[in-house]
Design a protein around this motif. Sequence first.
Motif, PDB file in Angstrom:
ATOM      1  N   UNK A  72      46.146  45.850  44.422  1.00 55.12           N
ATOM      2  CA  UNK A  72      45.688  45.032  45.546  1.00 55.12           C
ATOM      3  C   UNK A  72      44.206  44.704  45.406  1.00 55.12           C
ATOM      4  N   UNK A  73      43.430  45.682  44.974  1.00 58.47           N
ATOM      5  CA  UNK A  73      41.992  45.445  44.790  1.00 58.47           C
ATOM      6  C   UNK A  73      41.764  44.348  43.750  1.00 58.47           C
ATOM      7  N   UNK A  74      42.549  44.374  42.678  1.00 52.32           N
ATOM      8  CA  UNK A  74      42.422  43.339  41.663  1.00 52.32           C
ATOM      9  C   UNK A  74      42.832  41.969  42.159  1.00 52.32           C
ATOM     10  N   UNK A  75      43.733  41.943  43.111  1.00 54.15           N
ATOM     11  CA  UNK A  75      44.197  40.664  43.644  1.00 54.15           C
ATOM     12  C   UNK A  75      43.211  40.054  44.632  1.00 54.15           C
ATOM     13  N   UNK A  76      42.559  40.876  45.440  1.00 55.14           N
ATOM     14  CA  UNK A  76      41.679  40.336  46.483  1.00 55.14           C
ATOM     15  C   UNK A  76      40.208  40.408  46.109  1.00 55.14           C
ATOM     16  N   UNK A  77      39.908  40.982  44.939  1.00 54.35           N
ATOM     17  CA  UNK A  77      38.532  40.985  44.462  1.00 54.35           C
ATOM     18  C   UNK A  77      37.637  41.984  45.162  1.00 54.35           C
ATOM     19  N   UNK A  78      38.035  43.252  45.154  1.00 59.61           N
ATOM     20  CA  UNK A  78      37.202  44.287  45.770  1.00 59.61           C
ATOM     21  C   UNK A  78      37.449  45.604  45.046  1.00 59.61           C
ATOM     22  N   UNK A  79      36.892  46.705  45.575  1.00 62.38           N
ATOM     23  CA  UNK A  79      37.104  48.020  44.985  1.00 62.38           C
ATOM     24  C   UNK A  79      38.329  48.685  45.587  1.00 62.38           C
ATOM     25  N   UNK A  80      38.926  49.581  44.816  1.00 59.98           N
ATOM     26  CA  UNK A  80      40.120  50.285  45.289  1.00 59.98           C
ATOM     27  C   UNK A  80      39.840  51.056  46.577  1.00 59.98           C
ATOM     28  N   UNK A  81      38.642  51.635  46.677  1.00 56.58           N
ATOM     29  CA  UNK A  81      38.308  52.415  47.868  1.00 56.58           C
ATOM     30  C   UNK A  81      38.312  51.552  49.129  1.00 56.58           C
ATOM     31  N   UNK A  82      37.912  50.296  48.987  1.00 54.24           N
ATOM     32  CA  UNK A  82      37.925  49.389  50.143  1.00 54.24           C
ATOM     33  C   UNK A  82      39.346  49.113  50.594  1.00 54.24           C
ATOM     34  N   UNK A  83      40.258  48.943  49.638  1.00 50.61           N
ATOM     35  CA  UNK A  83      41.666  48.723  49.986  1.00 50.61           C
ATOM     36  C   UNK A  83      42.230  49.935  50.707  1.00 50.61           C
ATOM     37  N   UNK A  84      41.936  51.132  50.181  1.00 39.98           N
ATOM     38  CA  UNK A  84      42.433  52.361  50.798  1.00 39.98           C
ATOM     39  C   UNK A  84      41.953  52.474  52.240  1.00 39.98           C
ATOM     40  N   UNK A  85      40.678  52.163  52.468  1.00 39.72           N
ATOM     41  CA  UNK A  85      40.119  52.254  53.814  1.00 39.72           C
ATOM     42  C   UNK A  85      40.775  51.239  54.755  1.00 39.72           C
TER      43      UNK A  85
ATOM     44  N   UNK B  93      48.878  24.488  42.513  1.00 40.14           N
ATOM     45  CA  UNK B  93      47.576  23.965  42.929  1.00 40.14           C
ATOM     46  C   UNK B  93      47.327  24.274  44.399  1.00 40.14           C
ATOM     47  N   UNK B  94      48.334  24.065  45.233  1.00 45.53           N
ATOM     48  CA  UNK B  94      48.184  24.369  46.665  1.00 45.53           C
ATOM     49  C   UNK B  94      47.903  25.854  46.884  1.00 45.53           C
ATOM     50  N   UNK B  95      48.634  26.707  46.151  1.00 45.57           N
ATOM     51  CA  UNK B  95      48.432  28.146  46.289  1.00 45.57           C
ATOM     52  C   UNK B  95      47.033  28.544  45.849  1.00 45.57           C
ATOM     53  N   UNK B  96      46.572  27.977  44.738  1.00 46.49           N
ATOM     54  CA  UNK B  96      45.230  28.298  44.259  1.00 46.49           C
ATOM     55  C   UNK B  96      44.160  27.794  45.220  1.00 46.49           C
ATOM     56  N   UNK B  97      44.363  26.610  45.785  1.00 44.87           N
ATOM     57  CA  UNK B  97      43.411  26.090  46.772  1.00 44.87           C
ATOM     58  C   UNK B  97      43.299  27.037  47.961  1.00 44.87           C
ATOM     59  N   UNK B  98      44.456  27.515  48.422  1.00 44.37           N
ATOM     60  CA  UNK B  98      44.466  28.435  49.562  1.00 44.37           C
ATOM     61  C   UNK B  98      43.734  29.724  49.223  1.00 44.37           C
ATOM     62  N   UNK B  99      43.965  30.240  48.020  1.00 42.96           N
ATOM     63  CA  UNK B  99      43.321  31.491  47.626  1.00 42.96           C
ATOM     64  C   UNK B  99      41.819  31.307  47.415  1.00 42.96           C
ATOM     65  N   UNK B 100      41.410  30.152  46.899  1.00 44.51           N
ATOM     66  CA  UNK B 100      39.976  29.887  46.736  1.00 44.51           C
ATOM     67  C   UNK B 100      39.280  29.890  48.095  1.00 44.51           C
ATOM     68  N   UNK B 101      39.899  29.226  49.076  1.00 45.11           N
ATOM     69  CA  UNK B 101      39.324  29.200  50.422  1.00 45.11           C
ATOM     70  C   UNK B 101      39.226  30.612  50.979  1.00 45.11           C
ATOM     71  N   UNK B 102      40.301  31.386  50.819  1.00 43.81           N
ATOM     72  CA  UNK B 102      40.305  32.750  51.345  1.00 43.81           C
ATOM     73  C   UNK B 102      39.229  33.600  50.680  1.00 43.81           C
ATOM     74  N   UNK B 103      39.090  33.502  49.367  1.00 42.31           N
ATOM     75  CA  UNK B 103      38.094  34.311  48.669  1.00 42.31           C
ATOM     76  C   UNK B 103      36.673  33.849  48.975  1.00 42.31           C
ATOM     77  N   UNK B 104      36.537  32.586  49.360  1.00 40.88           N
ATOM     78  CA  UNK B 104      35.206  32.055  49.632  1.00 40.88           C
ATOM     79  C   UNK B 104      34.710  32.425  51.022  1.00 40.88           C
ATOM     80  N   UNK B 105      35.600  32.377  52.007  1.00 39.18           N
ATOM     81  CA  UNK B 105      35.147  32.505  53.395  1.00 39.18           C
ATOM     82  C   UNK B 105      35.619  33.770  54.104  1.00 39.18           C
ATOM     83  N   UNK B 106      36.601  34.477  53.572  1.00 38.77           N
ATOM     84  CA  UNK B 106      37.127  35.646  54.274  1.00 38.77           C
ATOM     85  C   UNK B 106      36.554  36.940  53.717  1.00 38.77           C
ATOM     86  N   UNK B 107      36.422  37.936  54.575  1.00 48.07           N
ATOM     87  CA  UNK B 107      35.992  39.246  54.112  1.00 48.07           C
ATOM     88  C   UNK B 107      37.191  39.992  53.523  1.00 48.07           C
TER      89      UNK B 107
END
Length: 229
Positions: free
Chosen positions: A178-191, A130-144
């Motif tokens: 990594x893209x699947x983990x952070x919710x973005x496109x593979x090209x963004x991870x590569x960059x 639960x703590x880990x998921x809370x942290x990841x929700x915050x990160x996905x909500x507010x971080x680029x």
Amino acid sequence: MQSLATIPFFRDANDLDLERFERRCTWRKFDEGHVLLDFEDTTGDVYFIIAGEVRILVRTPGGKEVILNDMHAGAYFGELAAIDSTPRSANVTALTKCEMCIVPAPVFREMVFSSNVVCDKLLRLLASRVRDLNERVIQHTVLDVRHRLYAELLRQSQPRASNPQERVVSPPPFHHVLAGRVGCRREQVTRELSNMTGEGITEKTRGALVIKQPQVMRDRIQSALRETS
């Protein structure tokens, strides 16, 4: 017959007679790519990983799949359905050949209710998730993307044996994973990884991604979080 006592979750459970539960469990081997659980499955078994690695995916209402976690020997999954009897909320697929101890939901519940040691381990694991998921929700909500990637790389990394001030991700993660983990496109991870290398924050070596400046990543994450508060 293999022994439940060899499974970390049941280790030190001196208040539980494991032998009387073992014949009610199943030990199975699975090939790479085998789907052990899928979305909406109505089974309630709990899977304890004896050997191998699995990947856990969750799916959004729009059908997008997000990598939640990779699990290795010693971990277990499926306990939520065993607790609340609801359909599975994730897909679990074998990344390698695996061996599992499969514990039916009624057996798992009986062991949890019969042992203070096992119950305590389950509660601590659920609290940690639960703590880990809370942290990841915050990160996905507010971080680029950049800062989410910092956080994910730090989460996957271990201290480097030759220099404890640095950290390593070994083997180096695939960009699409990594893209699947952070919710973005593979090209963004590569960059972003290219930018990190250019700044000297990370370095690609044979068999590992080295985080040369983990504290810089941590400081940037905290600064980004403060800016959004």
